[in-house]
Structure formats: C-alpha cells, structure tokens
Design a protein around this motif. Structure first.
Motif, PDB file in Angstrom:
ATOM      1  N   GLY A  35     -16.300  -3.527   2.090  1.00 51.53           N
ATOM      2  CA  GLY A  35     -16.469  -3.982   3.463  1.00 51.53           C
ATOM      3  C   GLY A  35     -15.179  -3.969   4.273  1.00 51.53           C
ATOM      4  N   ASN A  36     -15.223  -3.288   5.423  1.00 56.17           N
ATOM      5  CA  ASN A  36     -14.077  -3.213   6.342  1.00 56.17           C
ATOM      6  C   ASN A  36     -12.815  -2.657   5.688  1.00 56.17           C
ATOM      7  N   PHE A  37     -12.976  -1.818   4.668  1.00 54.24           N
ATOM      8  CA  PHE A  37     -11.807  -1.247   4.014  1.00 54.24           C
ATOM      9  C   PHE A  37     -11.327  -0.049   4.826  1.00 54.24           C
ATOM     10  N   THR A  38     -10.189  -0.211   5.469  1.00 58.75           N
ATOM     11  CA  THR A  38      -9.665   0.799   6.379  1.00 58.75           C
ATOM     12  C   THR A  38      -8.658   1.711   5.668  1.00 58.75           C
ATOM     13  N   LYS A  39      -8.283   2.773   6.357  1.00 57.44           N
ATOM     14  CA  LYS A  39      -7.266   3.685   5.813  1.00 57.44           C
ATOM     15  C   LYS A  39      -5.954   2.940   5.602  1.00 57.44           C
ATOM     16  N   LYS A  40      -5.610   2.047   6.539  1.00 60.77           N
ATOM     17  CA  LYS A  40      -4.371   1.274   6.421  1.00 60.77           C
ATOM     18  C   LYS A  40      -4.410   0.382   5.186  1.00 60.77           C
ATOM     19  N   LYS A  41      -5.547  -0.274   4.946  1.00 67.13           N
ATOM     20  CA  LYS A  41      -5.675  -1.094   3.747  1.00 67.13           C
ATOM     21  C   LYS A  41      -5.521  -0.241   2.491  1.00 67.13           C
ATOM     22  N   GLY A  42      -6.078   0.977   2.545  1.00 67.18           N
ATOM     23  CA  GLY A  42      -5.943   1.878   1.409  1.00 67.18           C
ATOM     24  C   GLY A  42      -4.489   2.209   1.127  1.00 67.18           C
ATOM     25  N   GLU A  43      -3.735   2.483   2.181  1.00 70.96           N
ATOM     26  CA  GLU A  43      -2.303   2.778   2.023  1.00 70.96           C
ATOM     27  C   GLU A  43      -1.564   1.561   1.464  1.00 70.96           C
ATOM     28  N   ALA A  48       1.092  -1.338  -2.943  1.00 71.43           N
ATOM     29  CA  ALA A  48       1.195  -2.568  -3.744  1.00 71.43           C
ATOM     30  C   ALA A  48       1.059  -2.264  -5.228  1.00 71.43           C
ATOM     31  N   VAL A  49       0.109  -1.396  -5.583  1.00 67.24           N
ATOM     32  CA  VAL A  49      -0.089  -1.052  -6.997  1.00 67.24           C
ATOM     33  C   VAL A  49       1.132  -0.323  -7.550  1.00 67.24           C
ATOM     34  N   LYS A  50       1.700   0.569  -6.747  1.00 67.44           N
ATOM     35  CA  LYS A  50       2.913   1.272  -7.182  1.00 67.44           C
ATOM     36  C   LYS A  50       4.042   0.277  -7.467  1.00 67.44           C
ATOM     37  N   ARG A  51       4.190  -0.705  -6.583  1.00 63.79           N
ATOM     38  CA  ARG A  51       5.253  -1.699  -6.769  1.00 63.79           C
ATOM     39  C   ARG A  51       4.980  -2.568  -8.002  1.00 63.79           C
ATOM     40  N   LEU A  52       3.721  -2.937  -8.179  1.00 62.46           N
ATOM     41  CA  LEU A  52       3.369  -3.793  -9.314  1.00 62.46           C
ATOM     42  C   LEU A  52       3.674  -3.133 -10.644  1.00 62.46           C
ATOM     43  N   ILE A  53       3.274  -1.864 -10.786  1.00 62.48           N
ATOM     44  CA  ILE A  53       3.431  -1.218 -12.094  1.00 62.48           C
ATOM     45  C   ILE A  53       4.880  -0.832 -12.381  1.00 62.48           C
ATOM     46  N   GLU A  83      -5.806 -10.459   0.095  1.00 63.50           N
ATOM     47  CA  GLU A  83      -5.916 -10.327   1.546  1.00 63.50           C
ATOM     48  C   GLU A  83      -4.531 -10.207   2.170  1.00 63.50           C
ATOM     49  N   GLY A  84      -3.602 -11.048   1.695  1.00 64.55           N
ATOM     50  CA  GLY A  84      -2.228 -10.985   2.198  1.00 64.55           C
ATOM     51  C   GLY A  84      -1.566  -9.663   1.869  1.00 64.55           C
ATOM     52  N   VAL A  85      -1.798  -9.159   0.677  1.00 72.05           N
ATOM     53  CA  VAL A  85      -1.217  -7.873   0.253  1.00 72.05           C
ATOM     54  C   VAL A  85      -1.754  -6.738   1.116  1.00 72.05           C
ATOM     55  N   LEU A  86      -3.061  -6.773   1.426  1.00 72.24           N
ATOM     56  CA  LEU A  86      -3.702  -5.639   2.081  1.00 72.24           C
ATOM     57  C   LEU A  86      -3.572  -5.632   3.599  1.00 72.24           C
ATOM     58  N   ILE A  87      -3.629  -6.803   4.236  1.00 67.90           N
ATOM     59  CA  ILE A  87      -3.729  -6.749   5.696  1.00 67.90           C
ATOM     60  C   ILE A  87      -2.753  -7.640   6.442  1.00 67.90           C
ATOM     61  N   ARG A  88      -1.951  -8.423   5.739  1.00 66.16           N
ATOM     62  CA  ARG A  88      -1.155  -9.389   6.487  1.00 66.16           C
ATOM     63  C   ARG A  88       0.125  -8.783   7.046  1.00 66.16           C
ATOM     64  N   ASP A  89       1.085  -9.648   7.280  1.00 65.98           N
ATOM     65  CA  ASP A  89       2.277  -9.369   8.081  1.00 65.98           C
ATOM     66  C   ASP A  89       2.898  -8.001   7.837  1.00 65.98           C
ATOM     67  N   LYS A  90       3.256  -7.325   8.933  1.00 60.25           N
ATOM     68  CA  LYS A  90       3.917  -6.030   8.830  1.00 60.25           C
ATOM     69  C   LYS A  90       5.361  -6.179   8.356  1.00 60.25           C
ATOM     70  N   ARG A  95       5.636  -9.067   3.258  1.00 60.41           N
ATOM     71  CA  ARG A  95       4.758  -8.229   2.416  1.00 60.41           C
ATOM     72  C   ARG A  95       5.199  -8.260   0.960  1.00 60.41           C
ATOM     73  N   GLN A  96       6.507  -8.168   0.728  1.00 59.00           N
ATOM     74  CA  GLN A  96       7.001  -8.197  -0.649  1.00 59.00           C
ATOM     75  C   GLN A  96       6.712  -9.547  -1.301  1.00 59.00           C
ATOM     76  N   LYS A  97       6.766 -10.614  -0.516  1.00 59.29           N
ATOM     77  CA  LYS A  97       6.482 -11.936  -1.074  1.00 59.29           C
ATOM     78  C   LYS A  97       5.018 -12.053  -1.505  1.00 59.29           C
ATOM     79  N   TRP A  98       4.099 -11.429  -0.764  1.00 59.00           N
ATOM     80  CA  TRP A  98       2.694 -11.421  -1.190  1.00 59.00           C
ATOM     81  C   TRP A  98       2.546 -10.679  -2.518  1.00 59.00           C
ATOM     82  N   ILE A  99       3.230  -9.558  -2.648  1.00 59.93           N
ATOM     83  CA  ILE A  99       3.149  -8.794  -3.897  1.00 59.93           C
ATOM     84  C   ILE A  99       3.773  -9.581  -5.044  1.00 59.93           C
TER      85      ILE A  99
END
Length: 216
Positions: A35-43, A48-53, A83-90, A95-99
C-alpha cells in the motif's frame, strides 16, 4: 501492480543477492506492505538494506537469519521504525539514526516507544546539537552556543545563528533529552546556554540506541 513486478522494479539497481533476499522477504512476510509504496520508498528501502548488511554487527549474518531477527521485533516497535526509514526526514543525520535504531531493534535491544517518539520530533539541527554536546562532554569539555554555531556551519547547515541554537536547546530540554542546571524551577528560554545544559539520562539512553553499533 503485482508484488513480483514491484520487487523486480525496486531491485533493478541492486546487485547483491543478500539485498534481493531481504527485500523479497520483507514483502512476502508482509513486514512491508504494498500500500502506497512509491518509487522513493523503494529507493530508500534499498539504501537502508545496503547500509544494514554492511554494518559491523550485521554483515556476517546470513540474510535468512537476519530476516528472522527482524521478524522477532515486536510489530508496534518495528513498523514505526520502518516508517521512519522509508519516508521520514530528508536530513541525512536523521535518516541514519532511523537505520541505527532499526539495527538496535534487530540486535535485540529493548526499544522503548519514547525513543521512537523522540526521534520523530528531532530535526537535523536538533540531532547535530545533541551530537556536539555528547562529543564535547565525553572529552570533559563544555560547549558554548557560539561553538555550536561553528559546528553547524562546518556541517553546512544553512545560516545557523545563536538564536537557532537556543531554539534547538529548548526543544531538546522540552523533549527530555537534555536537562538544564537551574535552581529556579522550570527552565526558561533565557537559560538556554549550552554550558549550563547536559544530556539527560534518557538522552544518553536514546543516543545509545540511535548510534552506530560496534561489533567489538
């Protein structure tokens, strides 16, 4: 759009098998929904996954084991963090703190809802000011408002002033992340001098959760 097409689209720029496994699992297990998964959320998700691994504490964990750890996080904690990882503060600091908070949750740290709420209420300046204060106090130094202005300039924050710093300090105190050394009861705006302010017990616990974790 079918889930397979969405996954294929958002993974088009990803080149690591681990990323593909994790992203597919996040959707298939409905940890992340369509639901409401946008291209920006995909990016944002791929980033985020790249940073995590790549994190020292997680890089040696197999993707299937990592997704199990993610599943173990209570939904009421996991969902607002995602939600914070995908759509919050630019702002990159936020962003790094959410991750980092997601990393803490995956590693099994107790994530109090107040940590999530505090991070939601921070802006980029607040986050930087809190970091400056923590770094200086660790070295046994006191930080002045004018030194914070210089630090913000060095991080390319646009037009920082001492008034903006006072606003930020007031926000940090109001949110319980900092305390003011005052004998006059409730802190006033005029008390917002960083030399008289210290990070609270809650603030230190919050910083522990949103900082990069060491593997040592």
């Amino acid at each position: 759009m079918e889930i397979t097409l969405i996954i294929t689209e958002i993974l088009s720029g990803a080149d690591k098998a681990a990323i593909t496994i994790l992203v597919k699992a996040l959707f298939e297990k409905e940890i992340i929904t369509i639901g409401n998964f946008t291209k920006k959320k995909g990016e944002n998700l791929i980033d985020a996954v790249k940073r995590l691994i790549k994190k020292p504490t997680l890089k040696d964990i197999k993707p299937e084991e990592l997704i199990e750890k993610i599943e173990d996080v209570e939904p009421q904690i996991l969902q607002p963090i995602l939600e914070g990882v995908l759509i919050r503060d630019k702002n990159e600091v936020i962003r790094q703190k959410w991750i980092n908070l997601l990393e803490s949750a995956i590693l099994g740290h107790q994530i109090h809802p107040r940590y999530i709420e505090a991070l939601r209420l921070l802006d980029g300046i607040d986050a930087n000011v809190l970091e400056f204060m923590s770094d200086y106090r660790k070295r046994g130094n006191r930080l002045t408002n004018s030194e914070i202005v210089i630090g913000l300039q060095q991080r390319q924050i646009e037009n920082p002033t001492e008034e903006i710093v006072k606003d930020s300090l007031y926000n940090l105190v109001e949110r319980g992340l900092c305390d003011v050394n005052t004998l006059q009861g409730k802190p006033r705006y005029s008390d917002m001098n960083s030399e008289n302010i210290h990070i609270s017990h809650f603030g230190n616990k919050f910083l522990d959760m949103v900082r990069q974790k060491s593997s040592e």
